[in-house]
Design a protein around this motif. Structure first.
Motif, PDB file in Angstrom:
ATOM      1  N   ILE A   1       0.831  -1.190   0.000  1.00 47.00           N
ATOM      2  CA  ILE A   1       0.000   0.000   0.000  1.00 47.00           C
ATOM      3  C   ILE A   1       0.871   1.247   0.000  1.00 47.00           C
ATOM      4  CG2 ILE A   1      -1.741   1.295   1.298  1.00 47.00           C
ATOM      5  CD1 ILE A   1      -2.773  -1.451   2.277  1.00 47.00           C
ATOM      6  N   GLN A   2       1.891   1.273   0.854  1.00 48.26           N
ATOM      7  CA  GLN A   2       2.824   2.402   0.878  1.00 48.26           C
ATOM      8  C   GLN A   2       4.149   1.985   1.490  1.00 48.26           C
ATOM      9  OE1 GLN A   2       2.091   5.766   3.446  1.00 48.26           O
ATOM     10  NE2 GLN A   2       0.992   4.522   4.939  1.00 48.26           N
ATOM     11  N   GLY A   3       5.219   2.640   1.058  1.00 46.18           N
ATOM     12  CA  GLY A   3       6.531   2.468   1.667  1.00 46.18           C
ATOM     13  C   GLY A   3       7.283   1.210   1.297  1.00 46.18           C
ATOM     14  N   ALA A   4       6.793   0.462   0.312  1.00 45.43           N
ATOM     15  CA  ALA A   4       7.467  -0.781  -0.065  1.00 45.43           C
ATOM     16  C   ALA A   4       7.206  -1.135  -1.523  1.00 45.43           C
ATOM     17  CB  ALA A   4       7.002  -1.936   0.819  1.00 45.43           C
ATOM     18  N   VAL A   5       8.125  -1.910  -2.073  1.00 43.76           N
ATOM     19  CA  VAL A   5       7.973  -2.486  -3.398  1.00 43.76           C
ATOM     20  C   VAL A   5       8.180  -3.989  -3.235  1.00 43.76           C
ATOM     21  CG1 VAL A   5       8.907  -2.610  -5.739  1.00 43.76           C
ATOM     22  CG2 VAL A   5       8.891  -0.428  -4.525  1.00 43.76           C
ATOM     23  N   ILE A   6       7.168  -4.791  -3.545  1.00 41.00           N
ATOM     24  CA  ILE A   6       7.296  -6.244  -3.445  1.00 41.00           C
ATOM     25  C   ILE A   6       8.101  -6.730  -4.642  1.00 41.00           C
ATOM     26  CG2 ILE A   6       6.058  -8.447  -3.428  1.00 41.00           C
ATOM     27  CD1 ILE A   6       3.743  -6.970  -2.000  1.00 41.00           C
ATOM     28  N   VAL A   7       9.203  -7.441  -4.354  1.00 38.77           N
ATOM     29  CA  VAL A   7      10.090  -7.907  -5.419  1.00 38.77           C
ATOM     30  C   VAL A   7       9.982  -9.398  -5.671  1.00 38.77           C
ATOM     31  CG1 VAL A   7      11.742  -6.019  -5.190  1.00 38.77           C
ATOM     32  CG2 VAL A   7      12.048  -8.075  -3.818  1.00 38.77           C
ATOM     33  N   LYS A   8       9.419 -10.154  -4.700  1.00 40.49           N
ATOM     34  CA  LYS A   8       9.282 -11.598  -4.868  1.00 40.49           C
ATOM     35  C   LYS A   8       8.150 -12.092  -3.988  1.00 40.49           C
ATOM     36  CE  LYS A   8      11.956 -15.861  -4.472  1.00 40.49           C
ATOM     37  NZ  LYS A   8      13.220 -16.447  -4.028  1.00 40.49           N
ATOM     38  N   GLN A   9       7.399 -13.073  -4.484  1.00 42.81           N
ATOM     39  CA  GLN A   9       6.312 -13.651  -3.702  1.00 42.81           C
ATOM     40  C   GLN A   9       6.236 -15.146  -3.969  1.00 42.81           C
ATOM     41  OE1 GLN A   9       2.425 -12.027  -4.425  1.00 42.81           O
ATOM     42  NE2 GLN A   9       1.429 -13.677  -3.344  1.00 42.81           N
ATOM     43  N   ASN A  10       6.066 -15.905  -2.885  1.00 42.11           N
ATOM     44  CA  ASN A  10       5.893 -17.347  -2.989  1.00 42.11           C
ATOM     45  C   ASN A  10       4.831 -17.716  -1.960  1.00 42.11           C
ATOM     46  OD1 ASN A  10       6.044 -20.075  -3.336  1.00 42.11           O
ATOM     47  ND2 ASN A  10       8.137 -20.297  -2.583  1.00 42.11           N
ATOM     48  N   GLY A  11       3.578 -17.756  -2.373  1.00 43.84           N
ATOM     49  CA  GLY A  11       2.490 -17.993  -1.434  1.00 43.84           C
ATOM     50  C   GLY A  11       2.374 -16.828  -0.478  1.00 43.84           C
ATOM     51  N   LEU A  12       2.521 -17.097   0.821  1.00 43.64           N
ATOM     52  CA  LEU A  12       2.435 -16.044   1.828  1.00 43.64           C
ATOM     53  C   LEU A  12       3.802 -15.494   2.220  1.00 43.64           C
ATOM     54  CD1 LEU A  12      -0.397 -17.492   4.083  1.00 43.64           C
ATOM     55  CD2 LEU A  12      -0.562 -15.730   2.327  1.00 43.64           C
ATOM     56  N   GLN A  13       4.876 -16.005   1.616  1.00 50.37           N
ATOM     57  CA  GLN A  13       6.226 -15.475   1.830  1.00 50.37           C
ATOM     58  C   GLN A  13       6.469 -14.374   0.804  1.00 50.37           C
ATOM     59  OE1 GLN A  13       7.639 -16.531   4.973  1.00 50.37           O
ATOM     60  NE2 GLN A  13       9.404 -16.040   3.765  1.00 50.37           N
ATOM     61  N   ILE A  14       6.851 -13.194   1.261  1.00 53.71           N
ATOM     62  CA  ILE A  14       7.168 -12.114   0.335  1.00 53.71           C
ATOM     63  C   ILE A  14       8.530 -11.530   0.655  1.00 53.71           C
ATOM     64  CG2 ILE A  14       4.763 -11.473  -0.077  1.00 53.71           C
ATOM     65  CD1 ILE A  14       5.332  -8.983   1.720  1.00 53.71           C
ATOM     66  N   SER A  15       9.130 -10.917  -0.335  1.00 52.89           N
ATOM     67  CA  SER A  15      10.347 -10.138  -0.175  1.00 52.89           C
ATOM     68  C   SER A  15      10.044  -8.752  -0.711  1.00 52.89           C
ATOM     69  CB  SER A  15      11.504 -10.750  -0.953  1.00 52.89           C
ATOM     70  OG  SER A  15      11.812 -12.029  -0.454  1.00 52.89           O
ATOM     71  N   TYR A  16      10.477  -7.717   0.045  1.00 55.49           N
ATOM     72  CA  TYR A  16      10.200  -6.355  -0.397  1.00 55.49           C
ATOM     73  C   TYR A  16      11.387  -5.445  -0.120  1.00 55.49           C
ATOM     74  CZ  TYR A  16       9.288  -5.155   4.527  1.00 55.49           C
ATOM     75  OH  TYR A  16       9.406  -4.957   5.881  1.00 55.49           O
ATOM     76  N   LYS A  17      11.393  -4.318  -0.815  1.00 54.50           N
ATOM     77  CA  LYS A  17      12.388  -3.271  -0.591  1.00 54.50           C
ATOM     78  C   LYS A  17      11.653  -2.048  -0.081  1.00 54.50           C
ATOM     79  CE  LYS A  17      15.814  -4.782  -3.873  1.00 54.50           C
ATOM     80  NZ  LYS A  17      16.906  -4.358  -4.712  1.00 54.50           N
ATOM     81  N   GLN A  18      12.319  -1.303   0.798  1.00 54.17           N
ATOM     82  CA  GLN A  18      11.738  -0.076   1.331  1.00 54.17           C
ATOM     83  C   GLN A  18      11.735   0.998   0.255  1.00 54.17           C
ATOM     84  OE1 GLN A  18      14.504   0.632   4.508  1.00 54.17           O
ATOM     85  NE2 GLN A  18      13.328  -0.596   5.950  1.00 54.17           N
TER      86      GLN A  18
ATOM     87  N   GLN B   1       9.142   7.126   7.104  1.00 48.86           N
ATOM     88  CA  GLN B   1       8.189   6.515   6.184  1.00 48.86           C
ATOM     89  C   GLN B   1       7.527   5.299   6.807  1.00 48.86           C
ATOM     90  OE1 GLN B   1       7.226   7.384   2.851  1.00 48.86           O
ATOM     91  NE2 GLN B   1       5.727   5.831   3.391  1.00 48.86           N
ATOM     92  N   LYS B   2       6.226   5.216   6.679  1.00 45.47           N
ATOM     93  CA  LYS B   2       5.457   4.067   7.142  1.00 45.47           C
ATOM     94  C   LYS B   2       5.382   3.040   6.012  1.00 45.47           C
ATOM     95  CE  LYS B   2       0.949   3.133   9.242  1.00 45.47           C
ATOM     96  NZ  LYS B   2      -0.323   3.746   9.625  1.00 45.47           N
ATOM     97  N   ILE B   3       5.490   1.762   6.384  1.00 43.60           N
ATOM     98  CA  ILE B   3       5.329   0.662   5.435  1.00 43.60           C
ATOM     99  C   ILE B   3       4.020  -0.043   5.750  1.00 43.60           C
ATOM    100  CG2 ILE B   3       6.199  -1.582   4.666  1.00 43.60           C
ATOM    101  CD1 ILE B   3       9.000  -0.621   5.352  1.00 43.60           C
ATOM    102  N   GLU B   4       3.186  -0.233   4.738  1.00 44.95           N
ATOM    103  CA  GLU B   4       1.949  -1.002   4.892  1.00 44.95           C
ATOM    104  C   GLU B   4       1.853  -1.994   3.746  1.00 44.95           C
ATOM    105  OE1 GLU B   4      -1.860   0.844   5.823  1.00 44.95           O
ATOM    106  OE2 GLU B   4      -0.765   2.714   6.171  1.00 44.95           O
ATOM    107  N   ILE B   5       1.700  -3.261   4.113  1.00 40.71           N
ATOM    108  CA  ILE B   5       1.494  -4.312   3.120  1.00 40.71           C
ATOM    109  C   ILE B   5       0.246  -5.084   3.531  1.00 40.71           C
ATOM    110  CG2 ILE B   5       2.421  -6.400   2.045  1.00 40.71           C
ATOM    111  CD1 ILE B   5       5.225  -5.249   2.618  1.00 40.71           C
ATOM    112  N   GLN B   6      -0.735  -5.125   2.632  1.00 36.92           N
ATOM    113  CA  GLN B   6      -1.985  -5.819   2.902  1.00 36.92           C
ATOM    114  C   GLN B   6      -1.845  -7.283   2.540  1.00 36.92           C
ATOM    115  OE1 GLN B   6      -5.400  -3.988   1.178  1.00 36.92           O
ATOM    116  NE2 GLN B   6      -6.760  -5.622   1.765  1.00 36.92           N
ATOM    117  N   GLY B   7      -2.289  -8.150   3.443  1.00 30.56           N
ATOM    118  CA  GLY B   7      -2.190  -9.594   3.231  1.00 30.56           C
ATOM    119  C   GLY B   7      -3.257 -10.096   2.264  1.00 30.56           C
ATOM    120  N   GLY B   8      -3.313 -11.385   2.124  1.00 30.11           N
ATOM    121  CA  GLY B   8      -4.344 -12.008   1.290  1.00 30.11           C
ATOM    122  C   GLY B   8      -3.791 -12.755   0.111  1.00 30.11           C
ATOM    123  N   LEU B   9      -4.555 -13.736  -0.309  1.00 26.81           N
ATOM    124  CA  LEU B   9      -4.174 -14.514  -1.477  1.00 26.81           C
ATOM    125  C   LEU B   9      -5.094 -14.267  -2.633  1.00 26.81           C
ATOM    126  CD1 LEU B   9      -3.112 -17.973  -0.071  1.00 26.81           C
ATOM    127  CD2 LEU B   9      -1.686 -16.236  -1.092  1.00 26.81           C
TER     128      LEU B   9
END
Length: 68
Positions: A5-22, A60-68
């Motif tokens: 949502i803000q403050g992050a860029v998701i660079v990799k996802q595997n199911g519920l495991q994610i990797s992100y950069k600020q 900066q606040k980081i917000e990442i919304q969950g869900g599949l």
């Protein structure tokens, strides 16, 4: 699917495991380090944290919304 949502860029996802950069929303700087974490399968859940931008000093606040 988790969404930054803000403050992050998701660079990799595997199911519920994610990797992100600020990402600073003020100056646009994207950090070099990658953070890995698990997110909830519930779309109503949010991962929330914060960081200080190394380029402009913005708190900066980081917000990442969950869900599949």
């Amino acid at each position: 699917m988790p969404v930054a949502i803000q403050g992050a860029v998701i660079v990799k996802q595997n199911g519920l495991q994610i990797s992100y950069k600020q990402k600073c929303e003020k100056c646009g700087n994207v950090g070099n380090n990658t953070t890995s974490t698990s997110v909830s399968s519930s779309k109503s859940s949010k991962l929330t944290t914060s960081f200080r931008c190394t380029k402009c000093g913005n708190q900066q606040k980081i917000e990442i919304q969950g869900g599949l």
